[in-house]
Scaffold this motif. Structure first.
Motif, mmCIF file in Angstrom:
data_model
loop_
_atom_site.group_PDB
_atom_site.id
_atom_site.type_symbol
_atom_site.label_atom_id
_atom_site.label_comp_id
_atom_site.label_asym_id
_atom_site.label_seq_id
_atom_site.Cartn_x
_atom_site.Cartn_y
_atom_site.Cartn_z
ATOM 1 N N THR A 193 39.340 31.145 4.618
ATOM 2 C CA THR A 193 37.973 31.630 4.732
ATOM 3 C C THR A 193 37.590 31.757 6.195
ATOM 4 O O THR A 193 37.069 32.772 6.625
ATOM 5 C CB THR A 193 36.989 30.670 4.017
ATOM 6 O OG1 THR A 193 37.383 30.566 2.661
ATOM 7 C CG2 THR A 193 35.572 31.176 4.106
ATOM 8 N N SER A 194 37.883 30.723 6.973
ATOM 9 C CA SER A 194 37.535 30.788 8.378
ATOM 10 C C SER A 194 38.385 31.819 9.096
ATOM 11 O O SER A 194 37.922 32.485 10.002
ATOM 12 C CB SER A 194 37.664 29.413 9.044
ATOM 13 O OG SER A 194 39.006 29.002 9.033
ATOM 14 N N THR A 195 39.625 31.974 8.673
ATOM 15 C CA THR A 195 40.493 32.955 9.292
ATOM 16 C C THR A 195 39.990 34.362 9.018
ATOM 17 O O THR A 195 39.929 35.187 9.909
ATOM 18 C CB THR A 195 41.938 32.814 8.783
ATOM 19 O OG1 THR A 195 42.375 31.495 9.048
ATOM 20 C CG2 THR A 195 42.862 33.802 9.451
ATOM 21 N N SER A 196 39.611 34.640 7.757
ATOM 22 C CA SER A 196 39.131 35.979 7.462
ATOM 23 C C SER A 196 37.812 36.240 8.168
ATOM 24 O O SER A 196 37.551 37.348 8.613
ATOM 25 C CB SER A 196 38.993 36.186 5.951
ATOM 26 O OG SER A 196 38.018 35.330 5.427
ATOM 27 N N SER A 197 36.976 35.224 8.303
ATOM 28 C CA SER A 197 35.729 35.374 9.034
ATOM 29 C C SER A 197 36.034 35.655 10.503
ATOM 30 O O SER A 197 35.455 36.549 11.106
ATOM 31 C CB SER A 197 34.901 34.097 8.885
ATOM 32 O OG SER A 197 33.884 34.070 9.841
ATOM 33 N N ASP A 198 36.947 34.897 11.091
ATOM 34 C CA ASP A 198 37.339 35.120 12.473
ATOM 35 C C ASP A 198 38.017 36.473 12.609
ATOM 36 O O ASP A 198 37.823 37.164 13.601
ATOM 37 C CB ASP A 198 38.288 34.028 12.963
ATOM 38 C CG ASP A 198 37.614 32.675 13.054
ATOM 39 O OD1 ASP A 198 36.366 32.644 13.049
ATOM 40 O OD2 ASP A 198 38.335 31.662 13.121
ATOM 41 N N GLY A 199 38.806 36.861 11.616
ATOM 42 C CA GLY A 199 39.484 38.146 11.641
ATOM 43 C C GLY A 199 38.494 39.293 11.622
ATOM 44 O O GLY A 199 38.658 40.288 12.318
ATOM 45 N N SER A 200 37.415 39.161 10.847
ATOM 46 C CA SER A 200 36.389 40.200 10.794
ATOM 47 C C SER A 200 35.698 40.324 12.138
ATOM 48 O O SER A 200 35.405 41.412 12.602
ATOM 49 C CB SER A 200 35.357 39.881 9.715
ATOM 50 O OG SER A 200 35.970 39.858 8.452
#
Length: 142
Positions: A103-110
């Protein structure tokens, strides 16, 4: 390989050298002795967790399906837990960690993609302004 052999943590702990190396991953005991020199991450990685529960280290790296298949050929048996043994690294806590991480990775990725798009947009505007000013000064110079 046959899973009939049961070993305790104290049995596994005796196998912690380059010439005799056992690992515990998801409560299965693996004989990694023959693989020490071939391990892509180097022998130190295996020796650091030799004779111990290596589940967390194995999963943190994110091994490929091929690496997981290699484990099947090294399986020695199952871990027999005794009172006082370390707590198992169960898949439920791992999946909670993974979902939090993803979740944090996809948020950071966005955010990374948005930043990249913003940089491209800014670069495009700067290039357009440069070309406009260049054309304007060329037409005024005539």
């Amino acid at each position: 390989m046959s899973e009939t052999q049961e070993m305790t943590f104290s049995d596994v702990a005796d196998h912690n050298s380059k010439k005799d190396l056992f690992l515990v991953i998801h409560d299965k005991v693996y004989d990694a002795t023959a693989f020490v020199d071939e391990h892509p991450g180097g022998e130190e990685v295996l020796l650091d967790v030799g004779g111990q529960d290596a589940t967390e280290a194995f999963e943190d790296v994110g091994h490929s399906d091929e690496a997981r298949q290699l484990l099947d050929g090294m399986e020695k048996g199952k871990l027999k837990r005794m009172p006082g043994d370390p707590e198992p690294h169960d898949s439920t806590s791992a999946s909670k960690t993974d979902s939090t991480t993803s979740t944090s990775t996809s948020s950071d990725g966005s955010m990374g993609i948005a930043f990249y798009a913003l940089v491209l947009l800014g670069g495009g505007l700067a290039f357009g302004a440069y070309k406009y000013l260049q054309a304007k000064s060329a037409s005024e110079g005539k």
